[in-house]
Every structure is written in C-alpha cells, then in structure tokens.
Enzyme design. Structure first.
Site, short mmCIF file in Angstrom:
data_model
loop_
_atom_site.label_atom_id
_atom_site.label_comp_id
_atom_site.label_asym_id
_atom_site.label_seq_id
_atom_site.Cartn_x
_atom_site.Cartn_y
_atom_site.Cartn_z
N THR B 64 0.95 -1.18 -0.11
CA THR B 64 -0.05 -0.10 -0.03
C THR B 64 0.79 1.16 -0.11
OG1 THR B 64 -1.73 -1.30 1.38
CG2 THR B 64 -1.94 1.17 1.18
N GLY B 318 -9.78 1.73 -2.58
CA GLY B 318 -8.49 1.85 -2.73
C GLY B 318 -7.71 1.05 -1.50
N GLU B 319 -6.54 1.31 -1.14
CA GLU B 319 -5.72 0.85 -0.14
C GLU B 319 -5.25 -0.62 -0.71
OE1 GLU B 319 -7.95 0.35 3.59
OE2 GLU B 319 -8.35 2.34 3.95
N GLY B 320 -5.89 -1.22 -1.60
CA GLY B 320 -5.69 -2.51 -2.09
C GLY B 320 -6.46 -3.53 -1.67
#
Lengths: 353, 353
Positions: B64, B318-320
């Site tokens: 991240t 997001g963030e992964g």
C-alpha cells in the site's frame, strides 16, 4: 408434510432493526462513506438474517446434494449416468473441485445422497437421505410422486437440522451433483416463470448444438405431458424435478427457518431455491446468489427471486463451487463490520463536507 | 535511471509453453471441460507468469503506497490532507480495511511512505521510500521533477526487491493511500489515453456534483498548463502524477521483471500500472485487474491495457482492498490446478461424446 409445514411456519422476515443499526455503524468506519459497496450491503443483510449486530461466519458449510434422473435415458447429458455415483465417491475422498474450494475458504462439505441410482458405501461427510433410486423419466410421466417430492424437501430440512444438532452453522452453500440434472432444473424454471424452454436451457456439461435442440424438445415434452401447475411448487417438483433439487429446496427452507444465510450456486441450486421461494417468498431475505452461471436459466430464476449475483467467472460446474467462493466474500464483509476501526477509534478526521 | 533501465530490460513475455501444458492438464481434471471458466484461465496465466507447472500462491503481499498531493489545495477531495498520514498510522496499527481483508486472505501488508507530507514514525510493516514531502500543485505547474518521477518508480522497484531479498513473494497486490490522489490518477489516464477529463473523473472519496465539476476543471487546467507528452510516461508521471503512483508503476515493473503476478486495485493502482504498461507493454501478461471500481477512469485504463476485471462489487476504497479479495480467487485457481483429481485418478468416466 408435518416437518415441511412446521418449517414454512417458522420462517420470519429478517430483522430490519438490527440491519439498520449495522448500517449506521458501517457509516462510522474510517472509510469514505459506502466505499466498500456491496461488501457493506452483505454485512448488513447477514446481520439482519442472524438478528445480531456482530455476526460471525466461522462455521461454513457446503451441502452437495446428489441424485440421479430418469430423463438421462433421453440422452440429454454429455456424460453417462454412472458419473453421479463416481463423483460422489470423488467428493468423499476430498479430491473434487468442491473439496478444493471448500478447503480454500475453510468450509466443510457434506455430501448428501438424495437419490443416487446405486447404494453409496458409507464415507466421511456422507449423509444418506435417499428418497429413491433415481427419478423416473419426466419425458414420459411424472419424475416422482407428490409424496416423494415432499419427502425430498423434508429430507433436505432434516440434513440441516441433524447437522445443526451437532454443531453451530453460520452459513450454508447449496451445491448439487446429478448427471442430467440441468434438464429438470430448466424445466422447473420454465414451469414456474412461464419462460420458454429454449430461453432457460443451456449446454449443461457441454453438449453440442444438436443435443441442445434435443434437450429443449425433451423439456418441452416433459412440460407438455405433465402440465405442472405453476402455482403449486410441489406439483412442479414432483412432475419435472429431482430428488437433489427437492433436497436443496428443503435446505433453503431450513436455513431460513433457522436464520442461517444460504448461498445459491448454479442452475440446479437456483431451481431448488426457486421451489423454496415459491413455497414461501420470505426466504428471499436469506438468500445470496453466489455467481452468474453460464446456464442462462439460472439468471431467470435469480431475477424471479430478486437476487443479484456476486461473482461472474463464466463458471458452470455446480457441486457448490460458486457458493464456496462467494462465502469467502460474505465472510470478508462481516470482518469489515467487526474489525475495521471507526473514525473516532482510528483518530482519522471525518470528511470536511 | 540505472535500476529502471535494468528492470525494463529484464521483463520477458510469460512462458506460453508452460501455459499450454497447464491448459492440457486442466482439460484432464474430472470436471466438464472448461466448466470452471475464468478460474481455469487464471491458473493458466499464473503458471505462464511463473514458468512452472504447479504454481503455488502461498506468500501473498499487498503493497500500500502512500503519498500526498499538492493539488489537494484546490479542494478536490472530501477529506483534509492530514488524513493520508492518519490512515498510514491506521494501517500500521492493523485496523484499516486493507488490514482486515489482507488477514482474511492470508496476505501480508507492506505500507510504503512514498511521499507523505509529514515524517511517519517507524512502525510494523512500514517502509520509508520518501521521494518528497507531497507533490507540488499540478494545477499550477509540474507535480514533480523528472528526476523525482524516476526516483518514485525506482523506489517502487526497490521496495519489492528489498522484500524479495528477505522472503519469497508469490503474488502482489498494488494498493494506495493519498488524499486527492484520484485527481492525478484521472489526469494520467486522460493524458495517456486521450480521453476527455470528464469521462475519466469520478467522485473519489465522495464529492458533490459541484465539486466534481470543479475537479474536472482542475484536471483540465493541469493538463493544459503542463501539456504532458502522451508518448512519454515519465513526462506524464512527473507533470500530473504522484509519488505513490510512481511507486505503483515501479512495483508493477519489478513484479514483471521477477515473474510475479501483480494484481491491480482501483483507479490509482490502474493509473500506476498504466505508467508501467506504457514503459513496457510486456507487463500486461503479469497483470490481473481485481475489480471494477466505481471510478470510471479505472475501466478506461484497464481497457487500454486489455485487462478484464475479476470482481464487480461497487467498491471505490483503494488501499489494495479489491486486490486482496481477488488474490484469494487467484489462489483458488491454482489450488484447482494442483489439487483436483483427473478423470483417471478419480476413476470418473469421461464424456461420451
């Protein structure tokens, strides 16, 4: 009939008060509002189903219901009928796709003989709930008697309740095995929704164009000869159904009665769930549609029940494989609810506007 | 520049011979042919990427990448800039969505400070690869120098290689954190694909219609003032990019060079991957698109790279997070390949026709 009637009476709508309170809690997590999309909705629904604010999906189950079909003699499948039995042994040995995917997501597989043509030797994770040694050929008359149809549903309820007597069950996936069983499944969906056989019939294990046309004709003949009553799901199941399809209907009813989320797999699982849904619409709140099958009839059934699929991976295997994959996403959703820090706890500033 | 050039040279096409042999093996599994759909394709691709017939995805990573953006001062986000830093601490503490989902799928999270505005205190799983203290405002001039752009890519490669020196890495998910970073990401996608800013710009963390119009204008202004050269991805990255976006580009290049499958997350991750793809189209074979983001620009980037998303859950965090969920499906695919019995082994009769 007593168990079926009792189960139907026991089904109550999901708890919307809990659902709402979970919605508010999700809005306090340190993420942009609703940015986890359907994952958040899954968590809400599961909380509503279980009636608890911190639902946990630890004990995960796949019930793979197996049965044989008289209509196989019409040559509607790419595989010989003996494959049903062979695959049941493959499940017991733990070497089939459903075993692999269930292990991957940490789910237990229960294989149920609902009506395989031969006697299955006892084995690990196998439950015998045989209603008969394969159904009769629906292209020539009813696949089973009304009593058998009810018994198949009640056996499905029993499988769940017997397991429930031993262990806690947090979520259930409904799988199937049965050579030729896309044929009765498509027939059920056509009978109940009124769609043309052609629209709800697919290639099953992978038949040719010629065989597909033949399969459609067999379904049309079965519907014509038996004229199942679309208003009477038991009539539909008995005339153009299958033992494992009835078992799945019972499993779904049992789950709804016991407030357990239940995950539909492919076409056969959708047909069984549709029987349950027609018996009691309230089961809808307990159902998740794991994936979009390549079998077009499945989407018709899902639409009838007002369900949107979770995955779309061009799968058409059955066994519960799609359900297993989706169960892991549902488990992820409740972990989000239970484990992600709120804005306050994480000391993250809330949005400006 | 040396590391970047060396990495680009090292990228080779995936091994199609291995891929083909895996295809043949999948056709012998005791399932109807290709009935596991895309799951089978994933296994084929992963085998081709790794160049081995029995690939295993045990050591799973999410990187991240975090960075701040000068363009935040234009008021393009619903959150204040300080949230980038706050969320980095939330990641380190293990309480954010990516931590929860990575734990769920058994992946390790590495948080990388590529260019957060403040100094981040050392913490578990944190790697400092700071290129600068936030980019400059791209609406007024280049976001960074060309040297910084190259450094951000090389730092992304280094993060991977330093971890690779310690442990085996079987698969990587590319995540991001950075308030306002959908703005440069959309700008990159517009610059490279030639699409209108309006078409590739979304609500990010959840802005109003008015703010969305403003955001589009800011992107148009940034493209107008800087005129990034669409043929030169480094130029695009330096003028309208971000440090974490360059880091993701480097991560993708590094993965392709080391034959590691890499999973794209949402818009920012797609923009970073697009930079890598424009530098060397061969990375395409190493990429998986985890999900379809609510941010429309992501699909435009995926189409440019010829990638089809795996999940569609209306996510936009997001963030992964999307990458983490997809990694579990990819892992499932190789388990199918390695663990499902063949027709012969399972003693299941092959199809009649």
């Amino acid at each position: 009939m007593k168990l079926l009637a009792k189960t139907l009476r026991r089904i109550k709508p999901i708890d919307n008060r809990v659902r709402q309170s979970v919605r508010l809690r999700l809005d306090r997590l340190a993420i942009p509002r609703r940015s986890l999309g359907r994952l958040e909705e899954f968590a809400e629904s599961i909380a509503g189903i279980k009636g608890v604010k911190n639902p946990v999906l630890r004990n995960k189950y796949i019930f793979t219901m197996a049965g044989d079909h008289g209509v196989a003699e019409e040559g509607v499948s790419a595989f010989p009928q003996g494959v049903t039995e062979q695959m049941v042994y493959n499940f017991i040995k733990g070497n089939a796709s459903i075993n692999v995917l269930a292990r991957h997501v940490g789910a237990r597989v229960i294989v149920v003989d609902m009506g395989v043509k031969s006697d299955i030797r006892p084995g690990k994770g196998l439950v015998i709930k045989k209603v008969g040694y394969g159904t009769r050929n629906m292209a020539k008359g009813p696949a089973m008697t009304k009593d058998e149809a009810i018994k198949s549903i009640e056996n499905g309820i029993e499988v769940l309740e017997e397991e429930l007597a031993l262990r806690r069950i947090d979520i259930v996936g409904a799988g199937d095995m049965g050579i030729a069983n896309t044929t009765p499944s498509s027939a059920i969906i056509a009978a109940i929704t009124g769609e043309e056989a052609k629209k709800v019939t697919g290639r099953g294990t992978g038949i040719s164009d010629t065989k597909l046309n033949h399969k459609v004709k067999v379904i049309e003949r079965a519907l014509d000869i038996n004229s199942p009553d679309p208003e009477d799901p038991i009539d539909v199941l008995s005339k153009v159904g299958g033992y494992e399809i009835g078992g799945i209907a019972g499993l779904v009813l049992g789950c709804a009665a016991h407030r357990i989320p239940v995950v539909i797999d492919g076409l056969i699982s959708a047909a069984g769930s549709l029987i349950a849904y027609e018996l009691n619409n309230t089961v809808q709140g307990y159902l998740f549609a794991s994936h979009k099958s390549k079998e077009a009839g499945q989407q018709v059934a899902l639409e009838r029940m007002g369900l949107a699929h979770i995955l779309d991976l061009d799968m058409r295997l059955g066994e519960g494989t799609g359900a297993a994959l989706a169960i892991s996403l549902l488990e992820a959703s409740v972990k989000i609810l239970n484990e992600v820090a709120s804005f306050d706890k994480a000391k993250v500033t809330k949005r400006k506007v």
